[in-house]
Design an enzyme around this catalytic site. Structure first.
Site, PDB file in Angstrom:
ATOM      1  CE  LYS A  52      -3.868  -2.448   2.238  1.00 25.22           C
ATOM      2  NZ  LYS A  52      -4.435  -2.985   3.702  1.00 25.22           N
ATOM      3  CD  GLN A  96      -2.889  -4.303   6.929  1.00 23.42           C
ATOM      4  OE1 GLN A  96      -2.843  -3.418   5.977  1.00 23.42           O
ATOM      5  NE2 GLN A  96      -3.719  -5.298   6.402  1.00 23.42           N
ATOM      6  CG  ASP A 119      -9.461  -0.124   5.077  1.00 22.04           C
ATOM      7  OD1 ASP A 119      -9.404  -0.249   3.866  1.00 22.04           O
ATOM      8  OD2 ASP A 119      -8.548  -0.864   5.875  1.00 22.04           O
TER       9      ASP A 119
END
Ligand code: NAD
Length: 279
Positions: A52, A96, A119
């Site tokens: 990412k 994460q 997200d």
């Protein structure tokens, strides 16, 4: 169905999405900044975060990564999220998952302001999606839509069946398809006669986390089958769809690897640029 199916090329579409995000980022007066947060040293998570960050830099965005030790407590991680939330350089925050077991992921995700929630996992973002209001959408299901859009797939009025009801994939996938006027059915581990329900689908999206769960008997001839599953096998990655048997029946199919997988990071970049307009 006779004839080979159309195999969707997620790598090519993801490249286009990344290029568009980079071009858009270049037009902004300040580059968008993505703050990934990695707690601990889980190997798979470290690889995901590295990818990412790499793509973020390649698209001309700022890499504002934070790495905390596995021993970090709830308050310590919360303080980092709060600091990033207040930092004007940070346009997107990505925590994460999974986190070490002693941490409460829900409480930490909820600290991310909705306009930085790249997200799309906060309850504010999920609520906006459920109500059909604008907001940042989870990357994997929006990647599925972008992949279908790239091939000109018409979703309006289509019978769509989603296998899986996770917060990360299944639920937002169903909501996104509803937003596009599909008739949506959600299947899960308690669904009776899964193949029979799946056979209704013009579009079957599978996110069950069960390797090879969907076989040819669950697919209507000519249907579009999207495989979100990712499983490591000694001879490479596999999905939730049994590709050899299903590709003999489906009209369109996404492979693993090279289907939905590459779309997820591409959509993260798209979300980070979109978030830059909100900050
Ligand atoms: P999850 O385990 O959180 O959810 C799985 C869902 O599938 C559950 O709702 C469960 O009810 C349902 N399910 C399980 N077994 C079933 C069965 N036999 N029949 C019907 N439904 C069943 O998983 P998740 O986070 O949604 O991920 C699903 C898969 O997608 C995993 O393989 C994961 O690795 C993969 N994934 C891929 C990406 C990507 O970027 N391509 C991103 C996220 C997840």
């Amino acid at each position: 169905m006779s004839g080979a199916p159309v195999v969707l090329d997620g790598r090519a579409v993801a490249r286009e999405v990344r290029a568009k995000a980079a071009a858009e980022a270049a037009t902004l007066t300040r580059p968008p900044g993505l703050a990934t947060i990695l707690v601990g040293d889980d190997l798979a998570s470290a690889v995901y975060v590295r990818n990412k960050r790499r793509e973020c830099v390649a698209a001309g965005m700022l890499d504002l990564h934070r790495h905390l030790p596995a021993s970090a407590g709830q308050a310590e991680v919360a303080a980092v999220v709060d600091e990033l939330a207040a930092d004007p350089e940070v346009t997107g925050i990505l925590l994460q998952l999974p986190l070490p077991a002693h941490l409460d992921p829900v409480a930490l995700i909820e600290r991310i302001p909705p306009h930085k929630d790249v997200d799309g996992l906060t309850s504010a973002s999920a609520g906006r999606l459920a109500l059909g209001r604008p907001g940042l959408r989870p990357c994997t299901p929006s990647g599925v839509l972008a992949l279908l859009d790239a091939y000109g797939h018409d979703l309006s009025g289509a019978e769509a069946v989603v296998v899986g009801r996770s917060e990360l994939v299944g639920r937002p996938m169903a909501a996104l398809l509803l937003e596009r006027d599909a008739t949506v059915t959600i299947c899960h581990s308690r669904t009776r006669d899964l193949p029979a329900v799946c056979r209704r689908a013009d579009l079957l999206v599978v996110a069950a986390g069960r390797p090879g769960l969907i076989r040819a008997d669950a697919v209507r001839p000519g249907a579009t089958v999207i495989d979100v599953g990712i499983h490591r096998h000694p001879d490479g990655l596999r999905g939730d769809v049994d590709f050899p048997s299903v590709s003999r029946v489906a009209g369109v199919i996404s492979p693993v690897p090279g289907g939905v997988g590459p779309m997820t990071i591409a959509m993260l970049l798209a979300n980070t640029v979109a978030a830059a307009h909100l900050t």
